[in-house]
Design a protein around this motif. Structure first.
Motif, PDB file in Angstrom:
ATOM      1  N   THR A 138      50.950  34.755  57.945  1.00  0.00           N
ATOM      2  CA  THR A 138      50.908  35.688  58.948  1.00  0.00           C
ATOM      3  C   THR A 138      51.211  37.168  58.557  1.00  0.00           C
ATOM      4  OG1 THR A 138      51.885  33.995  60.757  1.00  0.00           O
ATOM      5  CG2 THR A 138      51.959  36.421  61.154  1.00  0.00           C
ATOM      6  N   SER A 139      51.923  37.472  57.676  1.00  0.00           N
ATOM      7  CA  SER A 139      52.331  38.876  57.256  1.00  0.00           C
ATOM      8  C   SER A 139      50.923  39.512  56.458  1.00  0.00           C
ATOM      9  CB  SER A 139      53.667  38.817  56.409  1.00  0.00           C
ATOM     10  OG  SER A 139      53.468  38.192  55.350  1.00  0.00           O
ATOM     11  N   LEU A 188      58.852  40.751  63.850  1.00  0.00           N
ATOM     12  CA  LEU A 188      58.935  39.641  62.787  1.00  0.00           C
ATOM     13  C   LEU A 188      60.163  40.004  62.124  1.00  0.00           C
ATOM     14  CD1 LEU A 188      55.354  38.967  61.668  1.00  0.00           C
ATOM     15  CD2 LEU A 188      56.679  38.102  63.672  1.00  0.00           C
ATOM     16  N   SER A 189      60.674  41.031  61.560  1.00  0.00           N
ATOM     17  CA  SER A 189      61.841  41.193  61.046  1.00  0.00           C
ATOM     18  C   SER A 189      63.086  40.557  61.581  1.00  0.00           C
ATOM     19  CB  SER A 189      62.376  42.579  60.680  1.00  0.00           C
ATOM     20  OG  SER A 189      60.973  43.247  59.749  1.00  0.00           O
ATOM     21  N   GLY A 190      63.161  40.851  63.076  1.00  0.00           N
ATOM     22  CA  GLY A 190      63.985  40.274  63.746  1.00  0.00           C
ATOM     23  C   GLY A 190      64.022  39.066  63.938  1.00  0.00           C
ATOM     24  N   TYR A 191      62.894  38.230  63.815  1.00  0.00           N
ATOM     25  CA  TYR A 191      62.937  36.858  63.966  1.00  0.00           C
ATOM     26  C   TYR A 191      63.379  36.317  62.610  1.00  0.00           C
ATOM     27  CZ  TYR A 191      60.782  32.020  64.111  1.00  0.00           C
ATOM     28  OH  TYR A 191      60.455  30.844  63.838  1.00  0.00           O
ATOM     29  N   ALA A 192      63.167  36.894  61.567  1.00  0.00           N
ATOM     30  CA  ALA A 192      63.578  36.625  60.369  1.00  0.00           C
ATOM     31  C   ALA A 192      65.170  36.534  60.112  1.00  0.00           C
ATOM     32  CB  ALA A 192      62.970  37.561  59.102  1.00  0.00           C
ATOM     33  N   ILE A 193      65.535  37.683  60.564  1.00  0.00           N
ATOM     34  CA  ILE A 193      67.208  37.658  60.633  1.00  0.00           C
ATOM     35  C   ILE A 193      67.609  36.602  61.830  1.00  0.00           C
ATOM     36  CG2 ILE A 193      69.176  39.203  61.492  1.00  0.00           C
ATOM     37  CD1 ILE A 193      67.132  41.672  60.951  1.00  0.00           C
ATOM     38  N   TYR A 194      67.294  36.182  62.744  1.00  0.00           N
ATOM     39  CA  TYR A 194      67.637  35.195  63.469  1.00  0.00           C
ATOM     40  C   TYR A 194      67.558  33.742  62.692  1.00  0.00           C
ATOM     41  CZ  TYR A 194      67.273  31.590  66.990  1.00  0.00           C
ATOM     42  OH  TYR A 194      67.357  30.373  67.788  1.00  0.00           O
ATOM     43  N   ARG A 195      66.395  33.476  61.865  1.00  0.00           N
ATOM     44  CA  ARG A 195      66.293  32.418  61.345  1.00  0.00           C
ATOM     45  C   ARG A 195      67.300  32.455  60.036  1.00  0.00           C
ATOM     46  NH1 ARG A 195      61.903  29.057  62.142  1.00  0.00           N
ATOM     47  NH2 ARG A 195      63.229  27.630  60.826  1.00  0.00           N
ATOM     48  N   SER A 196      67.618  33.295  59.434  1.00  0.00           N
ATOM     49  CA  SER A 196      68.484  33.423  58.549  1.00  0.00           C
ATOM     50  C   SER A 196      70.096  33.018  58.808  1.00  0.00           C
ATOM     51  CB  SER A 196      68.367  34.583  57.632  1.00  0.00           C
ATOM     52  OG  SER A 196      69.013  35.941  58.543  1.00  0.00           O
ATOM     53  N   PHE A 402      52.369  33.653  65.878  1.00  0.00           N
ATOM     54  CA  PHE A 402      51.500  33.858  66.821  1.00  0.00           C
ATOM     55  C   PHE A 402      52.091  34.244  68.201  1.00  0.00           C
ATOM     56  CE2 PHE A 402      48.734  32.695  70.213  1.00  0.00           C
ATOM     57  CZ  PHE A 402      47.453  33.298  69.868  1.00  0.00           C
ATOM     58  N   LEU A 403      52.888  33.506  68.705  1.00  0.00           N
ATOM     59  CA  LEU A 403      53.514  33.865  70.118  1.00  0.00           C
ATOM     60  C   LEU A 403      54.244  35.331  69.968  1.00  0.00           C
ATOM     61  CD1 LEU A 403      54.835  30.202  71.091  1.00  0.00           C
ATOM     62  CD2 LEU A 403      52.805  31.510  71.714  1.00  0.00           C
ATOM     63  N   LEU A 404      55.030  35.442  69.106  1.00  0.00           N
ATOM     64  CA  LEU A 404      55.777  36.881  68.900  1.00  0.00           C
ATOM     65  C   LEU A 404      54.637  37.874  68.828  1.00  0.00           C
ATOM     66  CD1 LEU A 404      58.645  35.978  66.242  1.00  0.00           C
ATOM     67  CD2 LEU A 404      58.853  36.418  68.713  1.00  0.00           C
ATOM     68  N   LEU A 405      53.915  37.702  67.860  1.00  0.00           N
ATOM     69  CA  LEU A 405      52.708  38.878  68.038  1.00  0.00           C
ATOM     70  C   LEU A 405      51.824  39.053  69.143  1.00  0.00           C
ATOM     71  CD1 LEU A 405      51.655  38.560  64.039  1.00  0.00           C
ATOM     72  CD2 LEU A 405      52.947  40.162  65.157  1.00  0.00           C
ATOM     73  N   LEU A 410      50.456  42.263  73.910  1.00  0.00           N
ATOM     74  CA  LEU A 410      50.286  42.722  75.279  1.00  0.00           C
ATOM     75  C   LEU A 410      51.244  43.837  75.503  1.00  0.00           C
ATOM     76  CD1 LEU A 410      51.479  39.011  76.606  1.00  0.00           C
ATOM     77  CD2 LEU A 410      49.438  40.223  76.784  1.00  0.00           C
ATOM     78  N   LEU A 411      52.342  44.086  74.834  1.00  0.00           N
ATOM     79  CA  LEU A 411      53.139  45.456  74.735  1.00  0.00           C
ATOM     80  C   LEU A 411      52.224  46.665  74.555  1.00  0.00           C
ATOM     81  CD1 LEU A 411      55.842  46.511  75.743  1.00  0.00           C
ATOM     82  CD2 LEU A 411      56.738  46.167  73.262  1.00  0.00           C
TER      83      LEU A 411
END
Length: 424
Positions: A138-139, A188-196, A402-405, A410-411
């Motif tokens: 993705t990145s 995506l960085s926030g998602y990475a922090i959440y998954r870590s 995909f869903l996050l992006l 939309l934003l």
């Protein structure tokens, strides 16, 4: 109708896109009784565009960075400074890929150049394979909204040729992409922090000695954004001049200072980078001719009238546009989509009061999702080949991203301020 079906069959059989578009334009002009020299006139008009020279120069600079040791130096630098953070290594991956794609203009090169470094590092640090594969796949497209991204420049060139809805300056596009690009990186960085959270061994201690050593090693790559953006916005350099300075600077760094690339390899790098540029420019030239035929045939007015019948508000138009772009992203690469679709949607967007700069950022943000959306998603095939995984595995791995992006798109679409905040 018959001609259109014949051209569609040739396209399905693998005929190059420029040949299909060019044939359609020539047949259309011939049937309308126009002199076929109008097609060559369009190509000549394109060649006179001053900013066009920036495309081959930035592309050449990006290919040089990919061939040299810049990927390794960039990863080491970001890891040294950000590796201590929660989710630090994934954030390193996102930042490095975004920087690299901005200069190469091709996400596939980013996956090939950085994937071999980042995937083993992510897996070795304890991140799940699905998470790691999805992130790298993705990145690779995140840098498309940052200067001097080739799609940004190409959109500007096409919009200038169309001359609809107001002036579209390349340097204004560079500014307009900053906040939307940062939004995608931060999400995506926030998602990475959440998954870590809950993973052990995914952070490395910060060490001044390593940070300083990595900074010294990458010292000659660090000024690149300053050269490009600082030169343009200080007024010292035009976009084409900034491209020339960047290409010369990267050539000096890679061949003379670091000596990462043997001099005998220079002709090969030039040839490979110009093959990409040549393909884009040929498609662009014949597409402009095809667009002019469509204008003469009244196609934009027919589409506009049809759209006005079914779409009453700007908000609804943006929703329809996003859906259309997502579908296009599944079928066309981003370069072809820009030169074929942008001249058609520009007058439609202008009729709803949509700023062409905002439209450009939304267009690229939505189309970049096509890089990892089947059936044509180029990053899926490149990553499948690079990491020896099936397409299905990669599709599943990229779904959360995909869903996050998509939420970011939309934003960007409905919050115009994101694109225009720095433009006054």
């Amino acid at each position: 109708m018959i001609v259109g079906l014949i051209l569609l069959v040739f396209a399905l059989l693998g005929t190059p896109l420029f040949a299909i578009i060019g044939a359609g334009a020539l047949i259309g002009f011939a049937q309308a009784g126009y002199d076929l020299q109008v097609v060559t006139i369009e190509i000549y008009r394109l060649a006179e565009t001053p900013v066009l020279v920036a495309i081959p120069l930035f592309t050449f600079a990006g290919y040089l960075l990919g061939e040299g040791g810049a990927p390794q130096r960039l990863v080491r630098l970001t890891q040294a400074w950000l590796g201590w953070m929660p989710g630090g290594l994934p954030i390193v991956s996102l930042a490095a890929c975004a920087f690299f794609t901005a200069f190469t203009g091709a996400s596939g090169i980013t996956i090939v150049a950085l994937g071999a470094l980042l995937l083993p590092a992510l897996l070795g640090a304890g991140y799940p394979e699905k998470f790691s594969l999805g992130m790298i796949t993705t990145s690779g497209s995140l840098g498309l909204l940052f200067a001097p991204s080739l799609p940004l420049i190409l959109y500007g060139v096409v919009a200038q040729q169309a001359a609809v809805g107001g002036t579209v300056a390349i340097d204004d596009l560079f500014i307009a992409g900053i906040l939307p690009g940062l939004l995608m990186l931060l999400v995506l960085s926030g998602y990475a922090i959440y998954r870590s959270v809950g993973l052990s061994g995914v952070r490395q201690p910060f060490a001044w000695t390593e940070a300083w050593a990595a900074t010294r090693e990458a010292a000659f790559e660090l000024p690149l954004p300053v050269v490009v953006l600082g030169g343009i916005y200080s007024g010292w350099l035009a976009v084409s001049e900034a491209a020339a300075v960047t290409a010369a600077y990267v050539l000096l760094v890679e061949f003379v200072i670091h000596r990462d690339i043997p001099l005998r390899e220079l002709p090969r790098v030039v040839r490979e980078s110009m093959m990409l540029v040549g393909a884009i420019l040929v498609i662009l030239g014949v597409s402009l001719a095809s667009t002019n035929y469509a204008i003469d045939a009244g196609l934009p007015e027919q589409l506009l009238n049809w759209t006005r019948t079914w779409v009453e508000s700007k908000a609804t138009f943006i929703a329809v546009l996003i859906v259309m772009l997502l579908l296009l992203g599944m079928l066309l690469d981003i370069f072809s989509a820009i030169v074929i679709v942008v001249p058609i949607i520009l007058p439609m967007a202008a009729s709803y009061g949509m700023n062409p700069l905002h439209l450009g950022i939304l267009f690229l943000a939505a189309m970049q999702l096509g890089y990892f959306t089947p059936p044509v998603g180029m990053n899926l095939f490149i990553a499948a080949y690079r990491f020896d995984r099936s397409i299905i595995d990669l599709v599943v791995a990229t779904v959360p991203y995909f869903l996050l992006l998509l939420g970011c798109v939309l934003l960007i679409g409905y919050w115009e301020w994101l694109s225009l905040a720095f433009l006054g």
